[in-house]
Design a protein around this motif. Sequence first.
Motif, PDB file in Angstrom:
ATOM      1  N   ARG A  96       0.763  -1.282   0.029  1.00 55.02           N
ATOM      2  CA  ARG A  96      -0.078   0.005  -0.164  1.00 55.02           C
ATOM      3  C   ARG A  96       0.860   1.233  -0.137  1.00 55.02           C
ATOM      4  NH1 ARG A  96      -5.510  -1.277   2.281  1.00 55.02           N
ATOM      5  NH2 ARG A  96      -5.795  -3.535   2.128  1.00 55.02           N
TER       6      ARG A  96
ATOM      7  N   TRP B 139       0.824   5.209   0.955  1.00 51.16           N
ATOM      8  CA  TRP B 139      -0.059   5.961   1.901  1.00 51.16           C
ATOM      9  C   TRP B 139       0.636   7.344   1.496  1.00 51.16           C
ATOM     10  CZ3 TRP B 139      -3.494   3.597   5.142  1.00 51.16           C
ATOM     11  CH2 TRP B 139      -3.159   2.118   5.109  1.00 51.16           C
ATOM     12  N   ASP B 140      -0.408   8.269   1.428  1.00 49.20           N
ATOM     13  CA  ASP B 140       0.106   9.478   0.837  1.00 49.20           C
ATOM     14  C   ASP B 140      -0.083  10.653   1.740  1.00 49.20           C
ATOM     15  OD1 ASP B 140       0.651  12.287  -0.406  1.00 49.20           O
ATOM     16  OD2 ASP B 140      -0.485  11.486  -2.569  1.00 49.20           O
TER      17      ASP B 140
ATOM     18  N   ILE C  93      -6.181  15.521   3.504  1.00 47.04           N
ATOM     19  CA  ILE C  93      -6.280  14.161   2.774  1.00 47.04           C
ATOM     20  C   ILE C  93      -5.117  13.174   3.014  1.00 47.04           C
ATOM     21  CG2 ILE C  93      -6.853  13.121   0.330  1.00 47.04           C
ATOM     22  CD1 ILE C  93      -7.768  15.987  -0.681  1.00 47.04           C
ATOM     23  N   HIS C  94      -5.589  12.056   3.415  1.00 46.90           N
ATOM     24  CA  HIS C  94      -4.457  11.124   3.704  1.00 46.90           C
ATOM     25  C   HIS C  94      -5.128   9.714   2.708  1.00 46.90           C
ATOM     26  CE1 HIS C  94      -2.789  13.164   6.632  1.00 46.90           C
ATOM     27  NE2 HIS C  94      -3.815  13.202   7.142  1.00 46.90           N
ATOM     28  N   SER C  95      -4.561   9.674   1.562  1.00 42.33           N
ATOM     29  CA  SER C  95      -4.876   8.580   0.583  1.00 42.33           C
ATOM     30  C   SER C  95      -4.216   7.407   0.657  1.00 42.33           C
ATOM     31  CB  SER C  95      -5.248   9.247  -0.734  1.00 42.33           C
ATOM     32  OG  SER C  95      -3.630   9.619  -1.298  1.00 42.33           O
ATOM     33  N   VAL C  96      -4.682   6.533   0.118  1.00 43.33           N
ATOM     34  CA  VAL C  96      -4.063   5.135   0.174  1.00 43.33           C
ATOM     35  C   VAL C  96      -4.371   4.453  -1.318  1.00 43.33           C
ATOM     36  CG1 VAL C  96      -5.850   3.785   1.179  1.00 43.33           C
ATOM     37  CG2 VAL C  96      -3.486   2.900   1.391  1.00 43.33           C
ATOM     38  N   ASN C  97      -3.135   3.846  -1.785  1.00 41.97           N
ATOM     39  CA  ASN C  97      -3.436   3.181  -3.001  1.00 41.97           C
ATOM     40  C   ASN C  97      -3.048   1.762  -2.690  1.00 41.97           C
ATOM     41  OD1 ASN C  97      -4.548   5.150  -4.941  1.00 41.97           O
ATOM     42  ND2 ASN C  97      -2.299   5.803  -4.872  1.00 41.97           N
TER      43      ASN C  97
END
Length: 127
Positions: free
Chosen positions: A107, A109-110, A116-120
């Motif tokens: 994953r 984590w940005d 905004i704490h996005s995850v791919n």
Amino acid sequence: QMSGEDEVEFSDKDEPDGDGDGSSDCPIVRGPLTSLKSHQGVVIAADWLVGGKQAVTASWDRTANLYDVETSELVHSLTGHDQELTHCCTHPTQRLVVTSSRDTTFRLWDFRDPSIHSVNVFQGHTE
């Protein structure tokens, strides 16, 4: 008496130790500055986030944690992996964290945008 958390550093520089012979065989013993607590399992990896004020840890409890090391506070618990984490790594110049797990995913984590704490999620190896 030393505990498992103490760090021992040996200096290869000769420094006067006060007895006049000009060398010191005594190690420098230092204790931890702080303890970052909140994992329920073994911590398998840790890395510094850019700037040196935050650290991320990966654990067998299936979470990664982001800590403020100056206050020892948990900033974010990064959840979502289905099995034990195997590693975490941070980008050298951006606020990005990668975690990997035995669930065959990794994953990204940005944390670049504080609001905004996005995850791919990416499928990793199958073995």
